[in-house]
Design a protein around this motif. Structure first.
Motif, short mmCIF file in Angstrom:
data_model
loop_
_atom_site.label_atom_id
_atom_site.label_comp_id
_atom_site.label_asym_id
_atom_site.label_seq_id
_atom_site.Cartn_x
_atom_site.Cartn_y
_atom_site.Cartn_z
N VAL A 34 0.82 -1.21 0.00
CA VAL A 34 0.00 0.00 0.00
C VAL A 34 0.85 1.26 0.00
CG1 VAL A 34 -1.68 1.33 1.34
CG2 VAL A 34 -1.96 -1.14 1.09
N LEU A 35 1.78 1.35 0.93
CA LEU A 35 2.54 2.59 1.09
C LEU A 35 3.59 2.80 0.00
CD1 LEU A 35 2.98 2.65 4.96
CD2 LEU A 35 1.28 3.85 3.55
N GLU A 36 4.05 1.72 -0.62
CA GLU A 36 5.07 1.85 -1.66
C GLU A 36 4.53 1.57 -3.06
OE1 GLU A 36 8.31 -0.59 -0.32
OE2 GLU A 36 8.75 0.74 1.35
N ASN A 37 3.21 1.55 -3.18
CA ASN A 37 2.56 1.38 -4.48
C ASN A 37 3.09 0.19 -5.27
OD1 ASN A 37 0.80 3.62 -4.29
ND2 ASN A 37 2.55 4.95 -4.63
N ARG A 38 3.13 -0.96 -4.64
CA ARG A 38 3.59 -2.18 -5.29
C ARG A 38 2.39 -2.99 -5.78
NH1 ARG A 38 9.06 -3.81 -2.95
NH2 ARG A 38 9.56 -2.07 -1.58
N VAL A 39 2.60 -3.74 -6.84
CA VAL A 39 1.55 -4.59 -7.39
C VAL A 39 2.10 -6.00 -7.51
CG1 VAL A 39 0.13 -5.08 -9.43
CG2 VAL A 39 0.54 -2.71 -8.72
N VAL A 40 1.31 -6.98 -7.06
CA VAL A 40 1.67 -8.39 -7.23
C VAL A 40 0.47 -9.09 -7.83
CG1 VAL A 40 2.30 -10.54 -6.07
CG2 VAL A 40 3.21 -8.38 -5.24
N PHE A 41 0.68 -9.85 -8.91
CA PHE A 41 -0.41 -10.60 -9.51
C PHE A 41 0.14 -11.90 -10.08
CE2 PHE A 41 1.32 -8.29 -13.05
CZ PHE A 41 1.11 -9.09 -14.16
N GLY A 42 -0.76 -12.79 -10.37
CA GLY A 42 -0.37 -14.07 -10.94
C GLY A 42 -1.10 -14.32 -12.24
N THR A 43 -0.55 -15.19 -13.04
CA THR A 43 -1.17 -15.54 -14.31
C THR A 43 -1.05 -17.03 -14.53
OG1 THR A 43 -1.17 -15.12 -16.69
CG2 THR A 43 0.96 -15.10 -15.62
N VAL A 44 -1.96 -17.55 -15.28
CA VAL A 44 -1.93 -18.96 -15.63
C VAL A 44 -1.56 -19.06 -17.11
CG1 VAL A 44 -3.31 -21.06 -15.88
CG2 VAL A 44 -3.69 -19.54 -13.94
N ASN A 45 -0.62 -19.89 -17.40
CA ASN A 45 -0.31 -20.12 -18.80
C ASN A 45 -0.38 -21.61 -19.05
OD1 ASN A 45 2.12 -21.10 -17.75
ND2 ASN A 45 3.16 -19.18 -18.08
N ALA A 46 -0.74 -21.97 -20.22
CA ALA A 46 -0.89 -23.38 -20.57
C ALA A 46 -0.42 -23.58 -22.00
CB ALA A 46 -2.36 -23.80 -20.45
N ASN A 47 -0.11 -24.82 -22.31
CA ASN A 47 0.34 -25.08 -23.67
C ASN A 47 -0.87 -25.27 -24.59
OD1 ASN A 47 -0.52 -27.78 -23.53
ND2 ASN A 47 1.44 -28.42 -22.67
N LEU A 48 -0.62 -25.42 -25.86
CA LEU A 48 -1.67 -25.52 -26.86
C LEU A 48 -2.59 -26.71 -26.59
CD1 LEU A 48 -2.82 -24.18 -29.35
CD2 LEU A 48 -1.26 -25.55 -30.74
N ARG A 49 -2.04 -27.80 -26.10
CA ARG A 49 -2.85 -28.98 -25.79
C ARG A 49 -3.90 -28.65 -24.72
NH1 ARG A 49 -1.85 -32.63 -21.73
NH2 ARG A 49 0.25 -31.80 -21.51
N HIS A 50 -3.50 -27.89 -23.70
CA HIS A 50 -4.45 -27.49 -22.66
C HIS A 50 -5.53 -26.57 -23.23
CE1 HIS A 50 -0.92 -28.25 -19.82
NE2 HIS A 50 -1.74 -29.29 -19.75
N TYR A 51 -5.14 -25.66 -24.10
CA TYR A 51 -6.10 -24.75 -24.72
C TYR A 51 -7.14 -25.54 -25.51
CZ TYR A 51 -8.04 -21.27 -27.88
OH TYR A 51 -8.90 -20.49 -28.57
N HIS A 52 -6.68 -26.49 -26.34
CA HIS A 52 -7.62 -27.29 -27.13
C HIS A 52 -8.51 -28.15 -26.24
CE1 HIS A 52 -6.28 -26.05 -31.03
NE2 HIS A 52 -5.03 -26.40 -30.78
N GLY A 53 -7.96 -28.68 -25.15
CA GLY A 53 -8.76 -29.45 -24.21
C GLY A 53 -9.86 -28.61 -23.57
N ALA A 54 -9.52 -27.39 -23.20
CA ALA A 54 -10.52 -26.48 -22.62
C ALA A 54 -11.59 -26.13 -23.64
CB ALA A 54 -9.84 -25.22 -22.10
#
Length: 98
Positions: A34-54
């Motif tokens: 808060v006081l030092e204006n920092r941002v932390v976030f996460g992301t999910v990445n997957a390979n093409l096989r996972h994309y096609h499965g979804a």
């Protein structure tokens, strides 16, 4: 995260091994964020096989159920409305074209 500078952004793109427990002072982290204006976030990445499965899973899903998950559609020119929390909202999407 502890080596990040004030005003920085940290993105987690993977998961560490579950066999190592991490311990840190959450109050100090919160204060730093808060006081030092920092941002932390996460992301999910997957390979093409996972994309096609979804994509296959969504194609087989009950389309009525999927339509009920999207509770509001907002035209791009009214994008601010998409960020207004409304009772009953589950997922609001921006519509880029008619």
């Amino acid at each position: 995260m502890t080596a990040s500078a004030p005003g920085s952004i940290v993105c987690f793109t993977g998961l560490g091994g579950a066999e190592h427990a991490a311990s840190f002072d959450v109050a100090t982290l919160n204060q730093s964020m808060v006081l030092e204006n920092r941002v932390v976030f996460g992301t999910v990445n997957a390979n093409l096989r996972h994309y096609h499965g979804a994509a296959r899973a969504l194609a087989r899903a009950d389309h009525g159920w999927l339509e009920r998950v999207i509770t509001r559609r907002v035209a791009l020119e009214d994008w601010r409305e998409a960020y207004e929390k409304r009772e009953g909202d589950v997922k609001t999407v921006l519509v880029f074209e008619n």
